[in-house]
Design a protein around this motif. Sequence first.
Motif, mmCIF file in Angstrom:
data_model
loop_
_atom_site.group_PDB
_atom_site.id
_atom_site.type_symbol
_atom_site.label_atom_id
_atom_site.label_comp_id
_atom_site.label_asym_id
_atom_site.label_seq_id
_atom_site.Cartn_x
_atom_site.Cartn_y
_atom_site.Cartn_z
ATOM 1 N N ASN A 1 3.410 -4.787 5.557
ATOM 2 C CA ASN A 1 4.486 -3.901 5.104
ATOM 3 C C ASN A 1 5.506 -3.724 6.229
ATOM 4 O OD1 ASN A 1 6.111 -1.695 4.435
ATOM 5 N ND2 ASN A 1 4.427 -0.480 3.605
ATOM 6 N N ASP B 1 0.194 -5.510 10.076
ATOM 7 C CA ASP B 1 0.393 -5.040 8.703
ATOM 8 C C ASP B 1 1.475 -5.892 8.061
ATOM 9 O OD1 ASP B 1 -0.668 -2.272 7.263
ATOM 10 O OD2 ASP B 1 1.134 -3.117 6.327
ATOM 11 N N ALA C 1 4.948 4.027 3.517
ATOM 12 C CA ALA C 1 3.726 3.497 4.137
ATOM 13 C C ALA C 1 2.601 4.511 3.938
ATOM 14 C CB ALA C 1 3.946 3.226 5.619
ATOM 15 N N TYR C 2 1.421 4.007 3.625
ATOM 16 C CA TYR C 2 0.301 4.906 3.316
ATOM 17 C C TYR C 2 -0.267 5.542 4.579
ATOM 18 C CZ TYR C 2 -4.189 6.576 1.610
ATOM 19 O OH TYR C 2 -5.274 7.363 1.311
ATOM 20 N N PHE C 3 -0.610 6.811 4.459
ATOM 21 C CA PHE C 3 -1.311 7.542 5.517
ATOM 22 C C PHE C 3 -2.083 8.664 4.847
ATOM 23 C CE2 PHE C 3 -1.976 10.894 8.582
ATOM 24 C CZ PHE C 3 -2.308 10.221 9.745
ATOM 25 N N ALA D 1 5.913 -0.113 7.399
ATOM 26 C CA ALA D 1 4.768 0.346 8.193
ATOM 27 C C ALA D 1 4.860 -0.176 9.621
ATOM 28 C CB ALA D 1 3.465 -0.099 7.539
ATOM 29 N N GLY E 1 -1.248 -0.311 9.179
ATOM 30 C CA GLY E 1 -0.349 0.728 8.705
ATOM 31 C C GLY E 1 0.552 1.213 9.832
ATOM 32 N N VAL E 2 0.708 2.527 9.940
ATOM 33 C CA VAL E 2 1.565 3.102 10.991
ATOM 34 C C VAL E 2 0.814 3.269 12.315
ATOM 35 C CG1 VAL E 2 2.975 4.283 9.264
ATOM 36 C CG2 VAL E 2 1.096 5.526 10.371
ATOM 37 N N ARG F 1 0.830 -1.222 0.000
ATOM 38 C CA ARG F 1 0.000 0.000 0.000
ATOM 39 C C ARG F 1 0.865 1.273 0.000
ATOM 40 N NH1 ARG F 1 -4.220 0.091 4.571
ATOM 41 N NH2 ARG F 1 -2.525 -0.705 5.855
ATOM 42 N N THR F 2 1.583 1.488 -1.056
ATOM 43 C CA THR F 2 2.367 2.711 -1.213
ATOM 44 C C THR F 2 1.864 3.470 -2.437
ATOM 45 O OG1 THR F 2 4.039 1.534 -2.511
ATOM 46 C CG2 THR F 2 4.412 1.713 -0.129
ATOM 47 N N PHE G 1 -5.199 -4.330 9.033
ATOM 48 C CA PHE G 1 -4.324 -3.582 8.114
ATOM 49 C C PHE G 1 -3.971 -2.251 8.778
ATOM 50 C CE2 PHE G 1 -7.721 -5.937 5.928
ATOM 51 C CZ PHE G 1 -6.974 -6.973 5.374
#
Length: 363
Positions: free
Chosen positions: A243, A241, A191-193, A246, A220-221, A160-161, A218
């Motif tokens: 990733n 996650d 990492a997506y945010f 992440a 993420g951060v 998820r980037t 999922f």
Amino acid sequence: MTNDAGPEKIICPSLRFYKKAGEAVRRLLDEKDLIDRRGKPYSDDTFLCLPLTEDPDDETIRKIEEYVRETADRYGISPDPGAPERIVQTGPDAFEARPEELTVEKILGYSPAYEMIGDIAVIDGKDAENAAGIAEAILRVHPAIRTVLLSEGPVKGEFRTRDLRFIAGIEKTETLHKEYGCRYNIDLGKAYFTQRLSTERARILSLIRKGDFVVDMFAGVGPYSILIAKRAGPETVIANDKNPDAVRLLKQNIEENRVRNIIPLEEDAKDLGERYAGKADHVLMNLPHNACDFLDTAVTIAKPGGVIHYYAMTEEHDLFDGSVELIRKAAARQGREIEVLGKRAVRSYAPHQYNICLDVKIL
């Protein structure tokens, strides 16, 4: 509901509410473009009064009341000791007039799409043609912004980037973002945010109760997991996650926010079912492009009466029904039934396409 301070005033609709809920309420009103920027809000020790462009509709008032009640419960006080039944009040009021402010919209003559995450602004790809001009306006209006990036495509891949191009300021993708009293170390390149889900995160927080067991498939951060762990008093939050970048940031953010009731994991979400079968009061599935691939696991994790918060990208002609049917079939495969508790279009994602959330109880 009056305020006599200030030599110049404007008269407009207003909203008065318990001010400790101010951040969540402001974000909701901002999303709906209801705050009148011509007037200065005012407050006392307990309440905040905001100037509005128009009276909120019934659904918006209902959501605001939920935020205020949840906040008041957390602090253990009545939101309005004098009139507890009127936790949100509307009506015309007088506000001190603001001096005219310079805005990005005034500089450009139109409203570009961008979001601000920490000290980084990210311009939506649809405005790529004038990215340099938009960046110059953002840096001029928002002195706290140090970097402007352009999003060059959708979120992609198993980690998820998204592709980002540097436009102006200091060339970097790392930042510190603050939201609802939490601090998040973020690397937008790894990492997506998005800040655009902040109101949705507050909504989910309001649904979690003390002692709940929460699985964030999922994470993420950690913007959902850490907020819930810090503010809702759950027994445990499983923050997973796939990733590795992440998860590295997630662990850093757990320490940054001094929360101890989170277990960070770096696993394929499909592997969570066996370990946490029948344990979760809440299962978060914020993977809108392909959460459907993990529904069997989510149903396995949910205890009887547990709730799945399912995110998806759907077309305007079928906002909810198709997704409800996917969840119903996943539950039926395990001999279980469902009860739909809520349906919500979280935000517009593309023309005729929406990011939606379904709150579904697994029986």
